[in-house]
Design a protein around this motif. Structure first.
Motif, PDB file in Angstrom:
ATOM      1  N   ALA A  27      11.379  18.413  37.753  1.00 51.95           N
ATOM      2  CA  ALA A  27      11.096  19.427  36.828  1.00 51.95           C
ATOM      3  C   ALA A  27       9.738  19.774  37.068  1.00 51.95           C
ATOM      4  O   ALA A  27       9.205  20.638  36.404  1.00 51.95           O
ATOM      5  N   VAL A  28       8.701  19.324  37.679  1.00 56.22           N
ATOM      6  CA  VAL A  28       7.281  19.486  38.251  1.00 56.22           C
ATOM      7  C   VAL A  28       7.742  20.801  38.989  1.00 56.22           C
ATOM      8  O   VAL A  28       6.473  21.483  38.848  1.00 56.22           O
ATOM      9  N   LEU A  29       8.729  20.997  39.743  1.00 56.53           N
ATOM     10  CA  LEU A  29       8.470  22.295  40.287  1.00 56.53           C
ATOM     11  C   LEU A  29       8.893  23.457  39.687  1.00 56.53           C
ATOM     12  O   LEU A  29       8.227  24.474  40.014  1.00 56.53           O
ATOM     13  N   VAL A  30       9.450  23.490  38.340  1.00 56.07           N
ATOM     14  CA  VAL A  30       9.595  24.598  37.651  1.00 56.07           C
ATOM     15  C   VAL A  30       8.186  25.432  37.254  1.00 56.07           C
ATOM     16  O   VAL A  30       7.948  26.540  37.643  1.00 56.07           O
ATOM     17  N   PRO A  31       7.235  24.580  36.440  1.00 58.16           N
ATOM     18  CA  PRO A  31       5.912  25.311  36.267  1.00 58.16           C
ATOM     19  C   PRO A  31       5.108  25.653  37.504  1.00 58.16           C
ATOM     20  O   PRO A  31       4.527  26.508  37.585  1.00 58.16           O
ATOM     21  N   PHE A  32       5.259  24.753  38.493  1.00 59.90           N
ATOM     22  CA  PHE A  32       4.617  25.008  39.686  1.00 59.90           C
ATOM     23  C   PHE A  32       5.038  26.333  40.717  1.00 59.90           C
ATOM     24  O   PHE A  32       4.063  27.288  40.773  1.00 59.90           O
ATOM     25  N   LEU A  33       6.283  26.628  40.722  1.00 57.93           N
ATOM     26  CA  LEU A  33       6.912  27.623  41.241  1.00 57.93           C
ATOM     27  C   LEU A  33       6.682  28.885  40.225  1.00 57.93           C
ATOM     28  O   LEU A  33       6.481  30.018  40.873  1.00 57.93           O
ATOM     29  N   TRP A  34       6.714  28.666  39.067  1.00 60.46           N
ATOM     30  CA  TRP A  34       6.462  29.977  38.132  1.00 60.46           C
ATOM     31  C   TRP A  34       4.927  30.299  38.269  1.00 60.46           C
ATOM     32  O   TRP A  34       4.577  31.497  38.231  1.00 60.46           O
ATOM     33  N   GLY A  35       3.949  29.458  38.316  1.00 61.83           N
ATOM     34  CA  GLY A  35       2.635  29.811  38.675  1.00 61.83           C
ATOM     35  C   GLY A  35       2.396  30.575  39.931  1.00 61.83           C
ATOM     36  O   GLY A  35       1.639  31.343  40.070  1.00 61.83           O
ATOM     37  N   ILE A  36       3.032  30.049  40.812  1.00 59.19           N
ATOM     38  CA  ILE A  36       2.839  30.693  42.182  1.00 59.19           C
ATOM     39  C   ILE A  36       3.282  32.040  42.100  1.00 59.19           C
ATOM     40  O   ILE A  36       2.768  32.884  42.525  1.00 59.19           O
ATOM     41  N   TYR A  37       4.495  32.167  41.399  1.00 60.59           N
ATOM     42  CA  TYR A  37       5.092  33.712  41.564  1.00 60.59           C
ATOM     43  C   TYR A  37       4.439  34.626  40.336  1.00 60.59           C
ATOM     44  O   TYR A  37       4.195  35.731  41.126  1.00 60.59           O
ATOM     45  N   SER A  38       3.906  34.067  39.554  1.00 56.29           N
ATOM     46  CA  SER A  38       3.164  34.893  38.628  1.00 56.29           C
ATOM     47  C   SER A  38       1.809  35.142  39.493  1.00 56.29           C
ATOM     48  O   SER A  38       1.239  36.442  39.186  1.00 56.29           O
ATOM     49  N   LEU A  39       1.331  34.525  40.016  1.00 55.94           N
ATOM     50  CA  LEU A  39      -0.074  34.833  40.718  1.00 55.94           C
ATOM     51  C   LEU A  39       0.069  35.832  41.951  1.00 55.94           C
ATOM     52  O   LEU A  39      -0.600  36.676  41.969  1.00 55.94           O
ATOM     53  N   ILE A  40       1.134  35.555  42.403  1.00 59.36           N
ATOM     54  CA  ILE A  40       1.612  36.593  43.592  1.00 59.36           C
ATOM     55  C   ILE A  40       1.973  37.911  43.070  1.00 59.36           C
ATOM     56  O   ILE A  40       1.570  39.041  43.446  1.00 59.36           O
ATOM     57  N   ALA A  41       2.860  37.975  41.891  1.00 65.98           N
ATOM     58  CA  ALA A  41       3.076  39.156  41.277  1.00 65.98           C
ATOM     59  C   ALA A  41       1.931  39.870  40.455  1.00 65.98           C
ATOM     60  O   ALA A  41       1.859  41.250  40.535  1.00 65.98           O
ATOM     61  N   TYR A  42       0.979  39.164  40.115  1.00 65.18           N
ATOM     62  CA  TYR A  42      -0.312  39.849  39.549  1.00 65.18           C
ATOM     63  C   TYR A  42      -1.022  40.374  40.459  1.00 65.18           C
ATOM     64  O   TYR A  42      -1.895  41.664  40.625  1.00 65.18           O
ATOM     65  N   ARG A  43      -1.056  39.500  41.765  1.00 64.97           N
ATOM     66  CA  ARG A  43      -1.863  40.178  43.028  1.00 64.97           C
ATOM     67  C   ARG A  43      -1.365  41.624  43.444  1.00 64.97           C
ATOM     68  O   ARG A  43      -2.156  42.406  43.903  1.00 64.97           O
ATOM     69  N   LYS A  44       0.087  41.492  43.503  1.00 67.91           N
ATOM     70  CA  LYS A  44       0.482  42.840  44.371  1.00 67.91           C
ATOM     71  C   LYS A  44       0.765  43.697  42.836  1.00 67.91           C
ATOM     72  O   LYS A  44       1.222  45.034  43.348  1.00 67.91           O
ATOM     73  N   ASP A  45       1.018  43.397  41.847  1.00 69.86           N
ATOM     74  CA  ASP A  45       1.068  44.227  40.738  1.00 69.86           C
ATOM     75  C   ASP A  45       2.344  45.027  40.685  1.00 69.86           C
ATOM     76  O   ASP A  45       2.688  46.086  40.166  1.00 69.86           O
ATOM     77  N   HIS A  46       3.274  44.167  41.017  1.00 70.83           N
ATOM     78  CA  HIS A  46       4.791  44.402  41.029  1.00 70.83           C
ATOM     79  C   HIS A  46       5.533  43.330  40.700  1.00 70.83           C
ATOM     80  O   HIS A  46       5.126  42.208  41.102  1.00 70.83           O
ATOM     81  N   GLY A  47       6.815  43.380  40.352  1.00 69.32           N
ATOM     82  CA  GLY A  47       7.761  42.284  40.182  1.00 69.32           C
ATOM     83  C   GLY A  47       7.968  42.140  38.710  1.00 69.32           C
ATOM     84  O   GLY A  47       7.506  42.671  38.016  1.00 69.32           O
ATOM     85  N   TRP A  48       8.801  40.868  38.761  1.00 73.64           N
ATOM     86  CA  TRP A  48       9.455  40.699  37.246  1.00 73.64           C
ATOM     87  C   TRP A  48       8.300  40.499  36.221  1.00 73.64           C
ATOM     88  O   TRP A  48       8.433  40.864  34.870  1.00 73.64           O
ATOM     89  N   LEU A  49       7.341  39.491  36.579  1.00 78.06           N
ATOM     90  CA  LEU A  49       6.340  39.094  35.730  1.00 78.06           C
ATOM     91  C   LEU A  49       5.113  39.828  36.029  1.00 78.06           C
ATOM     92  O   LEU A  49       3.805  39.414  35.584  1.00 78.06           O
ATOM     93  N   SER A  50       4.876  40.918  36.681  1.00 78.69           N
ATOM     94  CA  SER A  50       3.906  41.670  36.781  1.00 78.69           C
ATOM     95  C   SER A  50       3.242  42.029  35.416  1.00 78.69           C
ATOM     96  O   SER A  50       3.654  42.316  34.596  1.00 78.69           O
ATOM     97  N   PHE A  51       1.821  42.467  35.806  1.00 77.09           N
ATOM     98  CA  PHE A  51       1.050  42.536  34.564  1.00 77.09           C
ATOM     99  C   PHE A  51       0.831  44.237  34.656  1.00 77.09           C
ATOM    100  O   PHE A  51       0.105  44.823  35.710  1.00 77.09           O
ATOM    101  N   ASP A  52       1.278  45.121  33.677  1.00 75.03           N
ATOM    102  CA  ASP A  52       1.055  46.444  33.995  1.00 75.03           C
ATOM    103  C   ASP A  52       0.051  47.199  33.163  1.00 75.03           C
ATOM    104  O   ASP A  52      -0.219  48.287  33.216  1.00 75.03           O
ATOM    105  N   GLY A  53      -0.715  46.307  32.449  1.00 76.91           N
ATOM    106  CA  GLY A  53      -1.750  46.811  31.648  1.00 76.91           C
ATOM    107  C   GLY A  53      -1.469  47.433  30.312  1.00 76.91           C
ATOM    108  O   GLY A  53      -2.472  48.058  29.571  1.00 76.91           O
ATOM    109  N   SER A  54      -0.004  47.585  29.974  1.00 75.71           N
ATOM    110  CA  SER A  54       0.333  48.226  28.627  1.00 75.71           C
ATOM    111  C   SER A  54       0.320  47.563  27.495  1.00 75.71           C
ATOM    112  O   SER A  54       0.804  47.775  26.582  1.00 75.71           O
ATOM    113  N   VAL A  55      -0.079  46.257  27.484  1.00 77.45           N
ATOM    114  CA  VAL A  55      -0.094  45.143  26.567  1.00 77.45           C
ATOM    115  C   VAL A  55      -1.053  45.456  25.446  1.00 77.45           C
ATOM    116  O   VAL A  55      -2.156  45.993  25.554  1.00 77.45           O
TER     117      VAL A  55
END
Length: 82
Positions: A54-82
């Protein structure tokens, strides 16, 4: 944003690890695995056996969200419209 992700992942990891050890502690108090007179619930046995994964779930989520933030695309990307 990356700092918030790291804080959330850290809190989730601490909760998962603390829950895993608390479950193990309580099961040991009540005689796991030597107590044959007590029937253990299947969910408790599953979490005790495979709860470390179960430790892998938050760890993998964190890695994916940081990668998506840096690339600014993906399912969890931050588009700035919040």
């Amino acid at each position: 944003m990356p700092r918030v992700v790291i804080v959330i992942v850290s809190v989730q990891l601490v909760c998962v690890i603390a829950g895993f050890f608390a479950l193990g502690f309580l099961m040991k108090i009540y005689g796991y695995p030597d107590n044959d007179s007590l029937r253990w619930h299947a969910d408790a046995l599953f979490l005790r056996s495979y709860g470390g994964w179960a430790v892998l779930v938050p760890f993998l989520w964190g890695i994916y969200s940081l990668i998506a933030y840096r690339k600014d695309h993906g399912w969890l990307s931050f588009d700035g419209s919040v």
